[in-house]
Design a protein around this motif. Structure first.
Motif, mmCIF file in Angstrom:
data_model
loop_
_atom_site.group_PDB
_atom_site.id
_atom_site.type_symbol
_atom_site.label_atom_id
_atom_site.label_comp_id
_atom_site.label_asym_id
_atom_site.label_seq_id
_atom_site.Cartn_x
_atom_site.Cartn_y
_atom_site.Cartn_z
ATOM 1 N N ARG A 1 0.897 -1.274 0.319
ATOM 2 C CA ARG A 1 -0.185 -0.311 -0.044
ATOM 3 C C ARG A 1 0.586 1.502 -0.221
ATOM 4 O O ARG A 1 1.244 1.269 0.789
ATOM 5 C CB ARG A 1 -0.731 -0.006 1.601
ATOM 6 N N ALA B 1 0.287 4.035 -10.078
ATOM 7 C CA ALA B 1 -1.304 2.719 -9.289
ATOM 8 C C ALA B 1 -0.962 1.650 -10.392
ATOM 9 O O ALA B 1 -1.506 -0.027 -10.302
ATOM 10 C CB ALA B 1 -1.972 3.336 -9.464
ATOM 11 N N ALA C 1 -0.343 -2.737 -10.393
ATOM 12 C CA ALA C 1 -1.793 -3.110 -9.828
ATOM 13 C C ALA C 1 -1.797 -4.558 -9.642
ATOM 14 O O ALA C 1 -2.263 -5.723 -8.854
ATOM 15 C CB ALA C 1 -2.316 -2.364 -11.024
ATOM 16 N N THR D 1 -1.612 -1.218 -4.147
ATOM 17 C CA THR D 1 -2.359 0.007 -4.849
ATOM 18 C C THR D 1 -1.258 1.233 -3.944
ATOM 19 O O THR D 1 -0.656 1.167 -3.555
ATOM 20 C CB THR D 1 -3.324 -0.025 -3.512
ATOM 21 N N ASN E 1 -2.275 5.044 -3.779
ATOM 22 C CA ASN E 1 -3.376 6.434 -3.904
ATOM 23 C C ASN E 1 -2.794 7.861 -3.548
ATOM 24 O O ASN E 1 -1.832 7.399 -2.481
ATOM 25 C CB ASN E 1 -4.178 5.725 -3.449
ATOM 26 N N THR F 1 -7.467 1.809 -6.356
ATOM 27 C CA THR F 1 -6.175 2.438 -6.726
ATOM 28 C C THR F 1 -6.304 3.482 -7.584
ATOM 29 O O THR F 1 -6.971 3.450 -8.548
ATOM 30 C CB THR F 1 -4.993 0.842 -7.549
#
Length: 239
Positions: free
Chosen positions: A131, A165, A169, A174, A176, A228
């Protein structure tokens, strides 16, 4: 136990994010550069509350320093959650903005993003889970007078978020960005009065670091696995 690194982890939003991730069961690496004592105090606080944390001191604009500090940690275990929170303001109207003001803001947000994220990338990819949450700003979405440098830096982060992203993926990672509006931190208290905030924000108040941290905590969790490449605003309805 998964490891999480929060850059700028000793500041208002950063400290709230560190507390949230520690409460969610991560071993939190609290980065600081100018305020290492604050990072150590926060790590002690988290440990006293039953969490797991340690402070790290390095300059994210110095690629060699980043690699030197993080590589020994990565040899022990991957860092699977990264919150790129470090950033600085150095405001001036553009005609009066010095080269130093431009480069320092870009260096921390953009080059700092590269230095830290790039160092963590391959170990994270090998775990096929990760993440990455980048802290942007409403200034990148709307612009703001006196902050051409800051808006440009955070705008670059938004674009990097979307591109990275797509690249990772398929590896279970992810990426963000979170774009806060006016948040009640020491920095904003010297910029906006309560009256100005009431005029600017439909909710008539500033957001809290805790509210931002809750959003980041969700994005770092398994529950956000299908989110994402997004720039998620948290601004009380300003835009």
């Amino acid at each position: 136990m998964k490891h999480a690194l929060v850059t700028g982890g000793s500041g208002g939003i950063g400290a709230a994010v560190c507390r949230k991730l520690a409460a969610d069961g991560y071993h939190v690496l609290i980065h600081a550069n100018l305020n290492p004592d604050n990072a150590h105090a926060l790590a002690d606080e988290i440990i006293a509350d039953g969490g797991s944390a340690q402070a790290l001191g390095f300059d994210i604009t110095d690629h060699a320093a980043v690699v030197t500090i993080l590589t020994p940690l990565l040899e022990q275990t991957p860092i699977q959650v990264l919150v790129n929170n470090a950033g600085i303001h150095d405001d001036a109207v553009f005609p009066g903005m010095s080269p130093e003001q431009w480069h320092s803001v870009m260096d921390v947000s953009v080059n700092g993003f590269y230095n830290v994220t790039h160092t963590l990338m391959m170990p994270m990819i090998r775990t096929r889970w990760g993440r990455i949450i980048n802290v942007s700003s409403i200034a990148a979405l709307t612009g703001n007078q006196g902050q051409v440098n800051y808006a440009a830096a955070k705008g670059a982060i938004n674009s990097a978020t979307k591109s990275l992203a797509r690249e990772v993926a398929s590896r279970g990672i992810t990426v963000n960005a979170v774009a806060p509006g006016i948040i009640d931190t020491a920095m904003s208290q010297h910029v906006f009065s309560k009256e100005e905030i009431a005029q600017m924000v439909p909710m008539k108040r500033a957001g809290t670091p805790h509210e931002v941290a809750e959003l980041i905590g969700f994005l770092a969790s398994p529950h956000a696995a299908y989110i994402t490449g997004q720039i998620i605003s948290i601004n009380g309805g300003m835009i």
